[in-house]
Design a protein around this motif. Structure first.
Motif, PDB file in Angstrom:
ATOM      1  N   MET A  40      27.108-111.488  10.463  1.00  0.00           N
ATOM      2  CA  MET A  40      25.717-111.692  10.868  1.00  0.00           C
ATOM      3  C   MET A  40      25.304-110.628  11.879  1.00  0.00           C
ATOM      4  O   MET A  40      24.230-110.024  11.767  1.00  0.00           O
ATOM      5  CB  MET A  40      25.556-113.088  11.470  1.00  0.00           C
ATOM      6  CG  MET A  40      24.122-113.407  11.894  1.00  0.00           C
ATOM      7  SD  MET A  40      23.995-115.057  12.624  1.00  0.00           S
ATOM      8  CE  MET A  40      24.947-114.805  14.127  1.00  0.00           C
ATOM      9  N   ALA A  65      16.263-117.768  -0.690  1.00  0.00           N
ATOM     10  CA  ALA A  65      16.193-116.576   0.168  1.00  0.00           C
ATOM     11  C   ALA A  65      16.620-115.335  -0.610  1.00  0.00           C
ATOM     12  O   ALA A  65      17.648-115.340  -1.298  1.00  0.00           O
ATOM     13  CB  ALA A  65      17.084-116.766   1.389  1.00  0.00           C
ATOM     14  N   GLY A 112      24.392-107.272  10.481  1.00  0.00           N
ATOM     15  CA  GLY A 112      23.203-107.181   9.650  1.00  0.00           C
ATOM     16  C   GLY A 112      23.320-107.751   8.258  1.00  0.00           C
ATOM     17  O   GLY A 112      22.409-107.566   7.442  1.00  0.00           O
ATOM     18  N   CYS A 113      24.414-108.437   7.968  1.00  0.00           N
ATOM     19  CA  CYS A 113      24.567-109.039   6.641  1.00  0.00           C
ATOM     20  C   CYS A 113      23.741-110.321   6.559  1.00  0.00           C
ATOM     21  O   CYS A 113      23.574-111.039   7.543  1.00  0.00           O
ATOM     22  CB  CYS A 113      26.037-109.348   6.351  1.00  0.00           C
ATOM     23  SG  CYS A 113      27.093-107.880   6.318  1.00  0.00           S
ATOM     24  N   GLN A 114      23.246-110.606   5.377  1.00  0.00           N
ATOM     25  CA  GLN A 114      22.427-111.803   5.165  1.00  0.00           C
ATOM     26  C   GLN A 114      23.184-112.919   4.445  1.00  0.00           C
ATOM     27  O   GLN A 114      22.700-114.031   4.345  1.00  0.00           O
ATOM     28  CB  GLN A 114      21.188-111.413   4.352  1.00  0.00           C
ATOM     29  CG  GLN A 114      20.336-110.359   5.029  1.00  0.00           C
ATOM     30  CD  GLN A 114      19.568-109.525   4.022  1.00  0.00           C
ATOM     31  OE1 GLN A 114      20.118-108.966   3.078  1.00  0.00           O
ATOM     32  NE2 GLN A 114      18.254-109.444   4.216  1.00  0.00           N
ATOM     33  N   CYS A 115      24.368-112.554   3.945  1.00  0.00           N
ATOM     34  CA  CYS A 115      25.168-113.542   3.221  1.00  0.00           C
ATOM     35  C   CYS A 115      26.646-113.147   3.307  1.00  0.00           C
ATOM     36  O   CYS A 115      26.972-111.950   3.251  1.00  0.00           O
ATOM     37  CB  CYS A 115      24.738-113.627   1.761  1.00  0.00           C
ATOM     38  SG  CYS A 115      25.688-114.794   0.752  1.00  0.00           S
ATOM     39  N   MET A 160      22.158-117.912   8.578  1.00  0.00           N
ATOM     40  CA  MET A 160      23.091-117.146   7.754  1.00  0.00           C
ATOM     41  C   MET A 160      23.399-117.911   6.473  1.00  0.00           C
ATOM     42  O   MET A 160      23.532-119.139   6.491  1.00  0.00           O
ATOM     43  CB  MET A 160      24.391-116.893   8.528  1.00  0.00           C
ATOM     44  CG  MET A 160      25.336-115.932   7.846  1.00  0.00           C
ATOM     45  SD  MET A 160      24.617-114.277   7.754  1.00  0.00           S
ATOM     46  CE  MET A 160      26.080-113.325   7.338  1.00  0.00           C
ATOM     47  N   ASN A 161      23.529-117.200   5.374  1.00  0.00           N
ATOM     48  CA  ASN A 161      23.871-117.810   4.093  1.00  0.00           C
ATOM     49  C   ASN A 161      25.346-117.578   3.780  1.00  0.00           C
ATOM     50  O   ASN A 161      25.897-116.505   4.076  1.00  0.00           O
ATOM     51  CB  ASN A 161      23.022-117.206   2.976  1.00  0.00           C
ATOM     52  CG  ASN A 161      21.541-117.381   3.225  1.00  0.00           C
ATOM     53  OD1 ASN A 161      21.010-118.478   3.124  1.00  0.00           O
ATOM     54  ND2 ASN A 161      20.860-116.285   3.571  1.00  0.00           N
ATOM     55  N   LYS A 212      21.933-107.312   1.619  1.00  0.00           N
ATOM     56  CA  LYS A 212      23.145-106.867   2.309  1.00  0.00           C
ATOM     57  C   LYS A 212      24.101-108.051   2.463  1.00  0.00           C
ATOM     58  O   LYS A 212      23.747-109.073   3.048  1.00  0.00           O
ATOM     59  CB  LYS A 212      22.823-106.279   3.687  1.00  0.00           C
ATOM     60  CG  LYS A 212      24.051-105.657   4.362  1.00  0.00           C
ATOM     61  CD  LYS A 212      23.699-104.962   5.674  1.00  0.00           C
ATOM     62  CE  LYS A 212      24.924-104.286   6.268  1.00  0.00           C
ATOM     63  NZ  LYS A 212      24.625-103.594   7.550  1.00  0.00           N
ATOM     64  N   TYR A 240      25.419-103.082   0.135  1.00  0.00           N
ATOM     65  CA  TYR A 240      24.121-103.482  -0.412  1.00  0.00           C
ATOM     66  C   TYR A 240      24.232-103.763  -1.907  1.00  0.00           C
ATOM     67  O   TYR A 240      24.898-103.033  -2.652  1.00  0.00           O
ATOM     68  CB  TYR A 240      23.094-102.385  -0.169  1.00  0.00           C
ATOM     69  CG  TYR A 240      22.786-102.186   1.292  1.00  0.00           C
ATOM     70  CD1 TYR A 240      21.764-102.916   1.916  1.00  0.00           C
ATOM     71  CD2 TYR A 240      23.523-101.289   2.064  1.00  0.00           C
ATOM     72  CE1 TYR A 240      21.481-102.741   3.264  1.00  0.00           C
ATOM     73  CE2 TYR A 240      23.249-101.116   3.415  1.00  0.00           C
ATOM     74  CZ  TYR A 240      22.227-101.851   4.003  1.00  0.00           C
ATOM     75  OH  TYR A 240      21.960-101.679   5.342  1.00  0.00           O
ATOM     76  N   ILE A 269      18.068-111.580  -0.631  1.00  0.00           N
ATOM     77  CA  ILE A 269      18.940-110.796   0.246  1.00  0.00           C
ATOM     78  C   ILE A 269      19.363-109.517  -0.469  1.00  0.00           C
ATOM     79  O   ILE A 269      19.291-109.419  -1.690  1.00  0.00           O
ATOM     80  CB  ILE A 269      20.202-111.588   0.639  1.00  0.00           C
ATOM     81  CG1 ILE A 269      20.984-111.956  -0.628  1.00  0.00           C
ATOM     82  CG2 ILE A 269      19.842-112.839   1.425  1.00  0.00           C
ATOM     83  CD1 ILE A 269      22.391-112.415  -0.371  1.00  0.00           C
TER      84      ILE A 269
END
Length: 372
Positions: free
Chosen positions: A299, A279, A302-305, A324-325, A283, A248, A281
């Motif tokens: 992804m 966006a 739970g990761c956003q990038c 997903m980024n 995580k 995080y 984020i």
């Protein structure tokens, strides 16, 4: 007293054992001999002709690189070939070459962790787990006066690490008894005479991968002809090993702001982004080098990038389609801090062991890309 290549290798492999590396990788000593003497070491991301020339000019005895000089099997070595030219040049100038690649990526406190810490990630975990460590307890009995030498040997070989603490042992005094029989050459006492000796029991913890080397180091320095020692399997949970890190950010930020932060930290002029710049984020996953294959795993975890290098067009399109980024900081930029990591680590260990070795960082810019 001169320093051997073997001593430097042991220091590196205490951090990143060869067994951590992927099977397809080629790590370790690639040119030279473990018995060669070393006074000056050059740390580089990769061994190129320019890096090798730099080593020659600076009277370097050993190059330590992240990318292996020899990766694919060689069927021939020709002076006129690019690879052959490098090999000939290193050998002619008596320069040992050692590479620590995916084992350094995977290692706790290795390159993946180093980069993640630069970004300030909290509550970090391994992204793709490759193994979980198994621990053993080693107990060895030494005569009083020899305990420090034995303890130093086993800890230098990879025992005694608990979290961020090293050289962890427990010692207790006691009395050892033995009767040397015919054909023995006892360190204390004589054949046929029973002996009682004041001894110290040293206990420590050893990861499975270091167990053989620790026992070997112990037997080498122990004064007894027959060493009394015990090895117990433990149920303690060791560190989880694997490629990539996720965690995080200190606080939620936009993709654009995160990209700018990466540019500042790693001194990158331009960076590629796939996703929603606005966006927010918190995580993220980080994979040094080429990490596009881990986007889907990140992804699902739970990761956003995902922050990595060498992301292809279709990888980016697939990521966007799944919300997903991706930040592609480039292969080179994602690993260029390797020399700094290794110099910090080696310098500290060399000073602790009072080794007469100078460590320098390559000044050659090996980034193959230019922006115009």
């Amino acid at each position: 007293m001169s320093t051997k290549v073997d001593e430097i290798i042991n220091i590196i492999e205490n951090l990143a054992p060869l067994r951590y590396a992927y099977q397809w990788d080629n790590v370790g000593l690639q040119i030279g001999s473990r018995s060669d003497e070393v006074q000056r070491i050059l740390i580089a991301l990769e061994v190129t002709d320019e890096v090798l020339e730099e080593a020659v000019k600076n009277n370097v005895d050993m190059i330590i690189s992240h990318h292996p000089l020899i990766f694919s099997p060689l069927k021939k070595i020709i002076k006129e070939d690019l690879k052959g030219k490098l090999l000939y040049k290193a050998i002619r100038n008596n320069i040992s070459v050692y590479s620590t690649h995916t084992n350094m990526d995977i290692a706790p406190n290795g390159l993946n962790d180093y980069v993640a810490n630069l970004l300030g990630l909290k509550d970090m975990e391994v992204l793709d787990v490759t193994e979980k460590s198994t621990y053993y307890k080693l107990a060895v009995f030494t005569p009083v006066g020899h305990e420090e030498k034995v303890a130093e040997a086993i800890c230098s070989a990879g025992a005694g690490h608990i979290g961020n603490y090293s050289n962890c042992t427990f010692r207790v005094n006691g009395t050892g008894t033995f009767l040397p029989l015919e054909g023995t050459n006892p360190f204390i006492g004589a054949q046929g005479q029973g002996e009682k000796v004041e001894e110290i029991k040293i206990e420590t913890i050893v990861p499975q991968g270091n167990l053989k080397s620790v026992v070997k180091a112990m037997l080498k320095v122990h004064p007894y002809e027959e060493v009394a020692y015990d090895i117990y399997p433990l149920e303690n949970e060791g560190p989880v090993l694997g490629i990539g890190r996720m965690g995080y950010l200190p606080h939620a930020v936009s993709i654009a702001d995160l990209a700018n932060k990466i540019k500042d930290i790693f001194n990158i002029e331009h960076i590629k982004i796939a996703g929603d710049l606005k966006a927010h984020i918190n995580k993220v996953a980080i994979i040094n080098g080429s990490g596009a294959e881990y986007i889907k795993l990140a992804m699902h975890r739970g990761c956003q990038c995902v922050i990595t290098g060498d992301v292809k067009y279709h990888d980016a399109q697939d990521a966007i389609s799944q919300g997903m980024n991706v930040i592609d900081m480039g292969h080179y930029h994602s690993e260029k801090v390797f020399p700094k990591l290794l110099i910090d680590y080696l310098s500290k260990k060399v000073e602790e062991k009072d080794l007469n070795v100078e460590i320098i960082q390559s000044s050659v810019d090996i980034n193959p890309f230019q922006l115009i």
